[in-house]
Design a protein around this motif. Sequence first.
Motif, mmCIF file in Angstrom:
data_model
loop_
_atom_site.group_PDB
_atom_site.id
_atom_site.type_symbol
_atom_site.label_atom_id
_atom_site.label_comp_id
_atom_site.label_asym_id
_atom_site.label_seq_id
_atom_site.Cartn_x
_atom_site.Cartn_y
_atom_site.Cartn_z
ATOM 1 N N TYR A 1 -7.394 0.432 3.020
ATOM 2 C CA TYR A 1 -6.557 1.611 3.275
ATOM 3 C C TYR A 1 -7.430 2.802 3.671
ATOM 4 O O TYR A 1 -7.704 3.010 4.837
ATOM 5 C CB TYR A 1 -5.686 1.922 2.050
ATOM 6 N N GLU B 1 -14.706 6.784 -2.489
ATOM 7 C CA GLU B 1 -14.491 7.787 -3.532
ATOM 8 C C GLU B 1 -15.685 7.825 -4.490
ATOM 9 O O GLU B 1 -16.424 6.842 -4.598
ATOM 10 C CB GLU B 1 -13.193 7.417 -4.265
ATOM 11 N N ILE C 1 -2.980 10.671 7.050
ATOM 12 C CA ILE C 1 -4.040 10.017 6.283
ATOM 13 C C ILE C 1 -3.700 9.964 4.798
ATOM 14 O O ILE C 1 -4.153 9.073 4.072
ATOM 15 C CB ILE C 1 -5.394 10.750 6.500
ATOM 16 N N TYR D 1 -1.203 8.942 3.403
ATOM 17 C CA TYR D 1 -0.589 7.639 3.090
ATOM 18 C C TYR D 1 -1.633 6.674 2.521
ATOM 19 O O TYR D 1 -1.393 5.986 1.536
ATOM 20 C CB TYR D 1 0.047 7.072 4.363
ATOM 21 N N HIS D 2 -2.801 6.624 3.152
ATOM 22 C CA HIS D 2 -3.832 5.694 2.702
ATOM 23 C C HIS D 2 -4.382 6.073 1.327
ATOM 24 O O HIS D 2 -4.729 5.217 0.527
ATOM 25 C CB HIS D 2 -4.967 5.622 3.725
ATOM 26 N N TYR D 3 -4.467 7.367 1.070
ATOM 27 C CA TYR D 3 -4.946 7.804 -0.240
ATOM 28 C C TYR D 3 -3.934 7.413 -1.320
ATOM 29 O O TYR D 3 -4.307 7.024 -2.430
ATOM 30 C CB TYR D 3 -5.198 9.319 -0.250
ATOM 31 N N LYS E 1 -1.904 4.813 -1.147
ATOM 32 C CA LYS E 1 -1.982 3.363 -1.343
ATOM 33 C C LYS E 1 -3.184 2.974 -2.212
ATOM 34 O O LYS E 1 -3.141 2.019 -2.953
ATOM 35 C CB LYS E 1 -2.059 2.633 0.008
ATOM 36 N N GLU E 2 -4.284 3.727 -2.087
ATOM 37 C CA GLU E 2 -5.464 3.462 -2.912
ATOM 38 C C GLU E 2 -5.217 3.881 -4.357
ATOM 39 O O GLU E 2 -5.580 3.174 -5.291
ATOM 40 C CB GLU E 2 -6.680 4.254 -2.405
ATOM 41 N N SER F 1 -8.084 13.193 -1.271
ATOM 42 C CA SER F 1 -8.876 11.976 -1.393
ATOM 43 C C SER F 1 -8.134 11.101 -2.391
ATOM 44 O O SER F 1 -7.261 11.583 -3.115
ATOM 45 C CB SER F 1 -10.284 12.289 -1.906
ATOM 46 N N PRO F 2 -8.483 9.810 -2.454
ATOM 47 C CA PRO F 2 -7.821 8.960 -3.449
ATOM 48 C C PRO F 2 -7.939 9.537 -4.867
ATOM 49 O O PRO F 2 -6.981 9.530 -5.623
ATOM 50 C CB PRO F 2 -8.574 7.628 -3.312
ATOM 51 N N ARG F 3 -9.120 10.070 -5.188
ATOM 52 C CA ARG F 3 -9.290 10.591 -6.547
ATOM 53 C C ARG F 3 -8.425 11.826 -6.798
ATOM 54 O O ARG F 3 -7.848 11.978 -7.882
ATOM 55 C CB ARG F 3 -10.764 10.913 -6.822
ATOM 56 N N ASN G 1 -4.331 3.134 -9.935
ATOM 57 C CA ASN G 1 -5.684 2.591 -9.852
ATOM 58 C C ASN G 1 -6.531 3.332 -10.893
ATOM 59 O O ASN G 1 -7.031 4.425 -10.633
ATOM 60 C CB ASN G 1 -6.218 2.815 -8.436
ATOM 61 N N LEU H 1 -9.948 5.242 -10.654
ATOM 62 C CA LEU H 1 -10.044 6.579 -10.063
ATOM 63 C C LEU H 1 -9.798 7.679 -11.100
ATOM 64 O O LEU H 1 -9.923 8.861 -10.804
ATOM 65 C CB LEU H 1 -9.053 6.719 -8.909
#
Lengths: 194, 592
Positions: A62, A67, B236, B238-240, B242-243, B308-310, B329, B332
Amino acid sequence: MNREVTSILLVGVGGQGTVLAGRVLARAAMSLGGEVKVSDIHGMAQRGGSVVTQVRFGPKVYAPVVETGTADYLVAFEKLEACRWLPYLREDGQLIVNNQEIPPLPVLTGAAVYPPNLLAEMGKRVKNISVIDALNFARRAGNVKTLNMVLMGVLARHLPMDREAWEEALAESVPERFLEVNKRAFQLGWEAAL
Amino acid sequence: MQQLMLGNHAVARGAWEAGVRVAAAYPGTPSTEIIEALARYPEVYAEWSVNEKVALEVAIGSSIAGGRALAAMKHVGVNVAADPLMTLAYTGVNAGLVLVSADDPNLYSSQNEQDNRFYARFAQIPCLEPSDSQEAKEMIKEAFVLSETFDTAVMLRLTTRVAHSQGVVELGERREVPLREYIKAPAKYVMLPAHGRERHKAVEERRRRLEDYVETAPWNRVEWGDRRVGVITSGIAYHYVKEALPGVSVLKLGVSYPLPARLIRDFISAVEVCYVVEELEPFLEDQIRAWGLKVTGKELLPRIGELSPRIVAEGIGRKVAAVDSSLVNSSLLQEPAFKPAAGLPGRPPLMCPGCPHRGVFYTLRELSLTVAGDIGCYTLGASPPLNSMDTCICMGASVGVALGMEKARGGEFARRLVSVIGDSTFLHSGMTGLLDMVYNRGTGTLIILDNGTTAMTGHQDHPGTGFTAAHDPTFKADLEQVVRGLGIKRVRVVDPYNLEETRQAISEETAAPEPSVIIARRKCALLTGGSGTYEVEKAVCVSCGSCLELGCPAISMEEEGALIDQVQCNGCGLCSQVCPAEAIVKVGAGNE
């Protein structure tokens, strides 16, 4: 993060060739058949600033970004940058660091000091660390600018892509007249990693 | 066939596959690579326009004349192009027209971070937001179809992380799209007030049709997960999501204007709690809330910088984990194993070794002048140790800002003031400012830093270089003549590698109570590769540190004195001119 995904950070100083290294790595990773995503932000960082190229590959990827605390590999083209980006590495991740010092402007002007003993300090904290004098190998290959490929050669030993995939990736990414010297540099890194 | 592609290259590829004929842009990070790539396709006419307003106007002309067109720019470029854009929204199109806006959250290379989805809403044109390279390629193809179906320009909004990340893209072939018939239609294309009033009705009617379209547009899709938690997102982000939140239900909006009200309402009522995850402004969130629906977003997520994902995990993941921790997740939410080391010296961007701008800024600092600056590599003149720039607002602003300073504080202030601008920037939007200064009896001095290229974005050509985007030779604008034509009588050219000459010119021109222009001319050091290098004679060096004041990355101080890195040195020779002990000499000169 998804553990089926391999996350790699290439960090260095503008002009050291992290972007090209990232391209070769990503193309080699495409041979595995899954998804590959690469992120490199450039702009003002080109002008001698700290740069990072992020590569992720796996069955389904994705985010194009790695990170903090999740990188499987941190390949540092310069010691200070290794230290700066270390928080991105996961606890049992592999650190590959080029034993080179490029003083940033505040150090050049005397406003700051280049921290001493960086390698020893990192060695105490990181379980898996390989230090390599990539500049020296690049010189032996015939061009100091190929230090990026020396480091890719070292990294390649840790990754599942086969040698041919790397060779093809090199040929696709490097101009014909520089191909041989880059191959030599990659080979020296590959051998040094043993 | 699959290929690893930069988001921008995917946009170019998609436009090419869609049969685009004309593409225009002014270079600007993170949008530059779109035109660079399109210029390599022989079927496409691609140009570097003088500025973004002209680029959009060229695209509009192509569209009206019947050829599919694209204009690309960075977010702040759309500000420059906003005037034609707002009226383009009224006229609509003939052949498809796509405006690519590449926004820069986190300001990697910009003066602000603005969310250009608001421009789409402002102009009432559809906004598509791809989240990776493959989507970028598919969406731009669809954007041309949408444009023609709904008689509207379409905005494709990228962000740096989409424009500058690479993903695997499935390539397609070009479909030649024949020119549409050109029909003279003044009621549609001549926006005098009577026509404009009518067209405004067409805009409203089009918006209603678009609102129906987006309900079933394939770009807006629901990915069902656990129905206790829903997330609405776009681009973008969206991808964060999903992670960070792999288990939740997601409504991914590929079209962020207009919004599909029915789809969103149904999604929100199908989940127990709904979040909105979007970068920068609460653009989706505010519209959804205006319908009386309950969503949570910017309460928990930053309105500044990139996500960001975090950040998503920390902002929303903790709430979601309270519902069911398996939806998040968890890695994270853990602290990274390695803490950032304290007190590491920063590594700021800086002017390259041998950069011709350095001599000018060094001189400006020596003369303690107030400097109205502009956008380009030379904006780095604001950084230590040069510290010689007082303002930087937007492209082309330097002359106007300097004129305003003079008008507020008087002519004496103008004797201690200069404006600086690059050659590309001067042609982009500095010319009008200079004309304004002459016309309105300003007495300032403008320094044009002419390095013969658009260096900051990677050496694109412009009207002053004599080459087009496809590297064909063309007319080369003569800066001296342009400046004279704008009414400047005092024009002089200096070599910024010669500090004495530069200092004298700046002193004399700022002292003159009439408008003047100094052209500091030297090719970008990255293009010339320098000529020879300099070294320090250790026995002569007194370690005074004067050479460090240049901020040259090739020079450092050791215990025995200054040291010049022979690999980096480009041989500009400024250091030998500032060394009071005359310890710095050209390599090899000592043996003569």
